[in-house]
Design a protein around this motif. Structure first.
Motif, short mmCIF file in Angstrom:
data_model
loop_
_atom_site.label_atom_id
_atom_site.label_comp_id
_atom_site.label_asym_id
_atom_site.label_seq_id
_atom_site.Cartn_x
_atom_site.Cartn_y
_atom_site.Cartn_z
N VAL A 171 33.69 44.21 40.44
CA VAL A 171 33.32 45.12 41.54
C VAL A 171 31.80 45.12 41.73
O VAL A 171 31.31 44.97 42.85
CB VAL A 171 33.85 46.55 41.25
CG1 VAL A 171 33.25 47.55 42.22
CG2 VAL A 171 35.37 46.56 41.34
N HIS A 175 31.72 43.00 45.18
CA HIS A 175 31.91 43.92 46.30
C HIS A 175 30.71 44.02 47.25
O HIS A 175 30.90 44.22 48.44
CB HIS A 175 32.35 45.30 45.79
CG HIS A 175 33.83 45.36 45.57
ND1 HIS A 175 34.54 46.54 45.45
CD2 HIS A 175 34.75 44.37 45.46
CE1 HIS A 175 35.83 46.26 45.26
NE2 HIS A 175 35.97 44.96 45.26
N GLY A 202 33.51 44.91 49.48
CA GLY A 202 33.83 46.29 49.13
C GLY A 202 34.41 47.07 50.32
O GLY A 202 35.34 47.87 50.15
N ALA A 205 37.92 46.17 50.53
CA ALA A 205 38.66 46.71 49.38
C ALA A 205 39.05 48.17 49.62
O ALA A 205 40.11 48.63 49.18
CB ALA A 205 37.83 46.57 48.11
N LYS A 206 38.18 48.90 50.34
CA LYS A 206 38.45 50.32 50.58
C LYS A 206 39.44 50.52 51.72
O LYS A 206 39.92 51.62 51.95
CB LYS A 206 37.14 51.05 50.91
CG LYS A 206 36.30 51.35 49.68
CD LYS A 206 35.02 52.06 50.08
CE LYS A 206 33.81 51.40 49.43
NZ LYS A 206 32.69 51.19 50.33
N HIS A 225 43.88 41.24 50.39
CA HIS A 225 43.84 42.38 49.46
C HIS A 225 43.69 41.89 48.01
O HIS A 225 42.92 42.44 47.23
CB HIS A 225 45.12 43.21 49.62
CG HIS A 225 45.14 44.43 48.76
ND1 HIS A 225 44.36 45.54 49.02
CD2 HIS A 225 45.83 44.71 47.63
CE1 HIS A 225 44.57 46.45 48.09
NE2 HIS A 225 45.46 45.97 47.23
N SER A 226 44.42 40.82 47.68
CA SER A 226 44.31 40.29 46.31
C SER A 226 42.94 39.66 46.08
O SER A 226 42.38 39.73 44.99
CB SER A 226 45.44 39.29 46.02
OG SER A 226 45.21 38.08 46.69
N VAL A 228 40.02 40.61 47.45
CA VAL A 228 38.93 41.58 47.31
C VAL A 228 39.02 42.36 46.00
O VAL A 228 38.07 43.06 45.62
CB VAL A 228 38.87 42.58 48.51
CG1 VAL A 228 38.61 41.83 49.79
CG2 VAL A 228 40.14 43.40 48.60
N TRP A 229 40.15 42.24 45.32
CA TRP A 229 40.25 42.86 43.98
C TRP A 229 40.30 41.81 42.88
O TRP A 229 40.51 42.14 41.71
CB TRP A 229 41.47 43.79 43.91
CG TRP A 229 41.24 45.03 44.72
CD1 TRP A 229 41.80 45.36 45.91
CD2 TRP A 229 40.32 46.09 44.41
NE1 TRP A 229 41.31 46.56 46.38
CE2 TRP A 229 40.39 47.03 45.46
CE3 TRP A 229 39.43 46.34 43.35
CZ2 TRP A 229 39.62 48.20 45.49
CZ3 TRP A 229 38.67 47.50 43.38
CH2 TRP A 229 38.76 48.42 44.44
N THR A 231 42.51 39.61 42.18
CA THR A 231 43.82 39.56 41.50
C THR A 231 44.69 38.44 42.05
O THR A 231 45.92 38.52 42.00
CB THR A 231 44.57 40.90 41.68
OG1 THR A 231 44.67 41.17 43.09
CG2 THR A 231 43.84 42.03 40.99
#
Length: 403
Positions: A171, A175, A202, A205-206, A225-226, A228-229, A231
């Motif tokens: 992060v 981010h 970031g 991500a939010k 989504h994966s 930005v995290w 994952t």
DNA sequence: TCTGGGGTCCTTAGGCTG
DNA sequence: TCTGCAGCCTAAGGACCC
């Protein structure tokens, strides 16, 4: 359970340029551009050329304008491919889990190599030293838990460096970056996100994932989504085919060839000659790979850069030049540009021929002739041409209509 | 006299069929 | 016979990667 930070992304620095000038000390400190000839784009530029603003992907025209004194050379794949293969062997001396992405980059899973070689950072440094010592090429290494983050890390480690992005610092390190830095977010997606006020990783991500899915599509929204995290995928596919087909895998999808013409063309006969040349090349590659395909597609790019594609499914899969060519001509004529009532057909800049829906060819012996199957003379002619070009090179045999 | 060539994957639209 | 629907296939185009 937290997963270890065990993925390395190794990326050669300006690979094409580095290899091409490796044995040319006279060029080490002068700007060198690989690719970017007539109507071409830059494949690679060494760091002296980059100092002038030359970047890969830029048009050759623009690159020469920025740096008129640069030495411009075409890529020599007979030089590049063996170096690339040798570098892969270096990777495999550290771990068997290597996913080749292209000629100049690969992912390595070094989970099992710690006992022999130490932690990932130590392995990265050893790999870099060996590639420099054995091949004379600098490279950068990104270390992370997932594929996209390792790729992002290697990009930010350039030139000639190592960067680790551990999950607990993801992060903090990622981010704040522009969302376009993510592997898989190109110019178009970046622009769409920016228009929504989502500038940094970031910001995205939010943003609620279901809204992302609605706006960008189910797949891209979920994938973003994966990303930005951090994952996304953590397991490698060893022996990956590589985008340019130099890998060891067996890509099943499609095979094609396209060409930007030296000058824009309006004449149908000129385009037919180009279609025949491309069809011959693609069909020969199909035969060499023992593949047949079910669909023929053509690509046409007009002088205004508008690009269209047209495709047609064949009654029987084929690897025969004449079948591919005949279908390509049908598709071209269906555009209606050369109908008798058209006074001035549009200017065409690029033509492409592609065969899709590939599968393995069934051996001739025991194969049943399809009802209405046509004269087997064309496949025989193709095989004769393949034998001749195999012995004497690609200029040995040429169809009369190509002369 | 601007902007390659090789791919993959996804989305969308329309036609067909049960 | 008509209509609506779901599922599948084909075709076209776009985005992305190196």
């Amino acid at each position: 359970m937290t997963q270890p930070t065990n993925l390395l992304h190794v990326d050669m620095d300006a690979f094409y340029a580095s290899v091409m000038i490796r044995d040319r000390p006279d060029l080490h400190h002068v700007p060198v551009i690989v690719g970017g000839g007539h109507r071409g784009v830059v494949l690679a530029a060494n760091y002296p050329a980059r100092a002038y603003g030359v970047r890969s992907g830029m048009s050759g025209y623009e690159a020469r304008r920025l740096c008129p004194k640069a030495v411009v050379m075409p890529p020599d794949f007979e030089l590049l491919v063996p170096v690339s293969k040798a570098i892969r062997e270096t990777f495999r001396s550290f771990t068997p889990v290597v996913e080749v992405v292209s000629l100049d980059e690969a992912f390595l899973d070094v989970r099992g190599a710690a006992r022999l070689f130490g932690p990932p950072e130590a392995i990265a440094q050893r790999i870099r030293s060996r590639i420099r010592a054995e091949h004379g090429i600098p490279c950068s290494v990104g270390i992370a838990r997932s594929v996209s983050v390792a790729k992002l890390a290697s990009r930010r480690a350039k030139p000639d460096g190592v960067l680790t992005i551990p999950p607990e610092r993801f992060v903090e390190m990622v981010h704040p970056l522009d969302v376009g830095e993510l592997y898989g977010v190109g110019e178009s997606t970046r622009e769409r996100l920016h228009k929504l006020g989502l500038i940094t990783v970031g910001d995205v991500a939010k943003f609620p994932v279901d809204q992302l899915r609605r706006m960008l599509g189910r797949h891209l929204g979920g994938h973003l989504h994966s990303l930005v995290w951090g994952t996304d995928r953590t397991e490698l596919h060893p022996g990956g085919a590589g985008t340019w087909g130099f890998g060891e895998g067996t890509p099943e999808g499609s095979m094609g060839s396209q060409h930007t013409l030296a000058a824009d063309v309006r004449d149908r006969d000129d385009l037919l000659r180009e279609l025949l040349r491309l069809s011959s090349r693609v069909a020969a590659r199909l035969r060499a790979a023992d593949k047949i395909g079910t669909t023929v597609a053509i690509t046409i790019r007009y002088s205004d850069f508008r690009t269209i594609s047209r495709s047609r499914k064949l009654p029987e899969p084929t690897d025969v030049t004449q079948d591919v060519y005949d279908t390509a001509v049908l598709l071209l004529d269906a555009l209606g540009h050369w109908a008798p009532d058209v006074s001035r057909p549009p200017a065409v800049r690029l033509v492409g021929v592609r065969v899709e829906g590939l599968r393995r060819r069934v051996p001739e012996a025991g194969r049943q002739l399809a009802l209405g199957e046509r004269d087997p003379g064309w496949p025989d002619a193709d095989r004769a041409i393949d034998r001749a070009t195999g012995r004497f090179g690609h200029t040995a045999v040429r169809r009369g209509s190509l002369l």
